[in-house]
Design an enzyme around this catalytic site. Sequence first.
Site, PDB file in Angstrom:
ATOM      1  N   GLY A   6       0.846  -1.203   0.000  1.00 15.31           N
ATOM      2  CA  GLY A   6       0.000   0.000   0.000  1.00 15.31           C
ATOM      3  C   GLY A   6       0.876   1.246   0.000  1.00 15.31           C
ATOM      4  O   GLY A   6       0.525   2.273   0.570  1.00 15.31           O
ATOM      5  N   GLY A   7       2.012   1.128  -0.647  1.00 15.81           N
ATOM      6  CA  GLY A   7       3.048   2.158  -0.566  1.00 15.81           C
ATOM      7  C   GLY A   7       2.691   3.490  -1.215  1.00 15.81           C
ATOM      8  O   GLY A   7       3.361   4.497  -0.987  1.00 15.81           O
ATOM      9  N   LEU A   8       1.635   3.491  -2.052  1.00 17.19           N
ATOM     10  CA  LEU A   8       1.282   4.769  -2.723  1.00 17.19           C
ATOM     11  C   LEU A   8       0.227   5.537  -1.942  1.00 17.19           C
ATOM     12  O   LEU A   8      -0.303   6.534  -2.425  1.00 17.19           O
ATOM     13  CB  LEU A   8       0.788   4.476  -4.150  1.00 17.19           C
ATOM     14  CG  LEU A   8       1.832   3.855  -5.089  1.00 17.19           C
ATOM     15  CD1 LEU A   8       1.241   3.670  -6.490  1.00 17.19           C
ATOM     16  CD2 LEU A   8       3.110   4.692  -5.153  1.00 17.19           C
ATOM     17  N   LEU A  11       1.139   7.500   3.506  1.00 18.71           N
ATOM     18  CA  LEU A  11       2.349   7.378   4.342  1.00 18.71           C
ATOM     19  C   LEU A  11       3.526   6.673   3.669  1.00 18.71           C
ATOM     20  O   LEU A  11       4.675   6.878   4.045  1.00 18.71           O
ATOM     21  CB  LEU A  11       1.986   6.615   5.624  1.00 18.71           C
ATOM     22  CG  LEU A  11       0.865   7.248   6.458  1.00 18.71           C
ATOM     23  CD1 LEU A  11       0.460   6.332   7.587  1.00 18.71           C
ATOM     24  CD2 LEU A  11       1.287   8.601   6.992  1.00 18.71           C
ATOM     25  N   ILE A  33      -0.995  -1.648  -5.955  1.00 22.99           N
ATOM     26  CA  ILE A  33      -1.653  -2.231  -7.141  1.00 22.99           C
ATOM     27  C   ILE A  33      -1.894  -1.155  -8.199  1.00 22.99           C
ATOM     28  O   ILE A  33      -2.496  -1.424  -9.228  1.00 22.99           O
ATOM     29  CB  ILE A  33      -2.998  -2.904  -6.775  1.00 22.99           C
ATOM     30  CG1 ILE A  33      -3.895  -1.954  -5.980  1.00 22.99           C
ATOM     31  CG2 ILE A  33      -2.769  -4.186  -6.003  1.00 22.99           C
ATOM     32  CD1 ILE A  33      -5.291  -2.497  -5.751  1.00 22.99           C
ATOM     33  N   ARG A  34      -1.444   0.091  -7.920  1.00 26.88           N
ATOM     34  CA  ARG A  34      -1.615   1.172  -8.892  1.00 26.88           C
ATOM     35  C   ARG A  34      -0.255   1.528  -9.491  1.00 26.88           C
ATOM     36  O   ARG A  34       0.779   1.224  -8.909  1.00 26.88           O
ATOM     37  CB  ARG A  34      -2.184   2.434  -8.178  1.00 26.88           C
ATOM     38  CG  ARG A  34      -3.606   2.254  -7.700  1.00 26.88           C
ATOM     39  CD  ARG A  34      -4.139   3.528  -7.064  1.00 26.88           C
ATOM     40  NE  ARG A  34      -3.607   3.747  -5.722  1.00 26.88           N
ATOM     41  CZ  ARG A  34      -3.091   4.891  -5.308  1.00 26.88           C
ATOM     42  NH1 ARG A  34      -2.959   5.894  -6.145  1.00 26.88           N
ATOM     43  NH2 ARG A  34      -2.650   5.029  -4.076  1.00 26.88           N
ATOM     44  N   TYR A 139     -13.535  -1.012   8.813  1.00 23.00           N
ATOM     45  CA  TYR A 139     -12.117  -0.635   8.958  1.00 23.00           C
ATOM     46  C   TYR A 139     -11.664  -0.851  10.404  1.00 23.00           C
ATOM     47  O   TYR A 139     -10.661  -1.522  10.669  1.00 23.00           O
ATOM     48  CB  TYR A 139     -11.965   0.829   8.562  1.00 23.00           C
ATOM     49  CG  TYR A 139     -10.623   1.448   8.827  1.00 23.00           C
ATOM     50  CD1 TYR A 139     -10.487   2.475   9.761  1.00 23.00           C
ATOM     51  CD2 TYR A 139      -9.492   1.034   8.149  1.00 23.00           C
ATOM     52  CE1 TYR A 139      -9.268   3.068   9.999  1.00 23.00           C
ATOM     53  CE2 TYR A 139      -8.260   1.629   8.374  1.00 23.00           C
ATOM     54  CZ  TYR A 139      -8.162   2.652   9.299  1.00 23.00           C
ATOM     55  OH  TYR A 139      -6.943   3.237   9.537  1.00 23.00           O
ATOM     56  N   LYS A 143      -9.121  -3.648  12.027  1.00 18.68           N
ATOM     57  CA  LYS A 143      -7.874  -3.250  12.717  1.00 18.68           C
ATOM     58  C   LYS A 143      -7.810  -3.862  14.127  1.00 18.68           C
ATOM     59  O   LYS A 143      -6.737  -4.223  14.595  1.00 18.68           O
ATOM     60  CB  LYS A 143      -7.755  -1.735  12.761  1.00 18.68           C
ATOM     61  CG  LYS A 143      -7.374  -1.121  11.422  1.00 18.68           C
ATOM     62  CD  LYS A 143      -6.029  -1.629  10.914  1.00 18.68           C
ATOM     63  CE  LYS A 143      -5.591  -0.947   9.632  1.00 18.68           C
ATOM     64  NZ  LYS A 143      -4.291  -1.437   9.139  1.00 18.68           N
TER      65      LYS A 143
HETATM   66  C1  VAH Z   1      -9.238   7.299   8.649  1.00 24.37           C
HETATM   67  N1  VAH Z   1      -7.093   8.421   8.337  1.00 24.37           N
HETATM   68  O1  VAH Z   1      -9.706   8.415   8.864  1.00 24.37           O
HETATM   69  C2  VAH Z   1      -7.729   7.148   8.702  1.00 24.37           C
HETATM   70  C3  VAH Z   1      -7.257   6.858  10.089  1.00 24.37           C
HETATM   71  C4  VAH Z   1      -7.293   7.760  12.321  1.00 24.37           C
HETATM   72  C5  VAH Z   1      -8.138   7.395  11.173  1.00 24.37           C
HETATM   73  O2  VAH Z   1      -7.039   5.525  10.301  1.00 24.37           O
HETATM   74  O3  VAH Z   1      -9.918   6.321   8.415  1.00 24.37           O
END
Ligand code: VAH
Length: 281
Positions: A6-8, A11, A33-34, A139, A143
Amino acid sequence: RVLITGGLGQLGVGLAKLLRKQYGKNNVILSDIRKPPDTVFYSGPFIYSDILDYKNLREIVVNNRISWLIHYSALLSAVGEANVPLARAVNITGLHNILDIAAEHGLRLFVPSTIGAFGPSSPRNPTPDLCIQRPRTIYGVSKVHAELMGEYYHYRYGLDFRCLRYPGIISADSQPGGGTTDYAVQIFHDAIKTGRFECNLKPDTRLPMMYIEDCLRATVELEVVYKTDPVRQAIADSWPMNFDDSNASKDWGWKHEYDLPELVTTMLNHLNAEAVAVQAS
Ligand code: VAH
């Protein structure tokens, strides 16, 4: 060598720049992948990698003698809610691929977590490291899963797993990737461009943020290498883990003044002051 998936995203390029200074340009490989922009393509090695393609990943790790994997590939909070099946695949199945390859090849693995790993039932101000985590986004759920799976793979397979919970990251020369905190970057661009900003959050909303340089430095500094000394370890394992000082408090009113944050701050201030004094002399 280091591989950044996910380097692009927001961060990866900055982290690659930092690591290439430390480890050499050709020892840090950006992947995504881009197609990379020319500036990225000509700044160091870039390779296509799809974290849903286990074989592709394994070949990259073996053929490039990867020893440290930084896994940035993920759909962030807002884009994840717009495509839950894809977010679940990338953030969870993709993570499983990464964990298995890292454990199989003895890699050091860094996977960022996030403030998004908490939810409405977590204490919000402040949020302690260990507390209830019932996030309400795919998300955030992915995590929390990453945190727990990384910890499990460490204890079950000895995987060198490292993880930091990032707040919103504010950066000038990279765009955020579709998260809830993106407004905090866009506001700067609009202030310069038009002097006007339309915010998609209420004015009294408060979220933790940090500048990208601090975030990347923290990620690189998380390099505490453990080289256990068996003699000292055996002694340490025989000693108390936690002292009950309640009798001292009763006897003469003992109370510690330095808790961990205070201790760390004091230590770093002293050492920084000493370093400055030495440089000045
Ligand atoms: C988001 N920038 O907003 C990301 C981050 C702290 C949130 O993981 O989903």
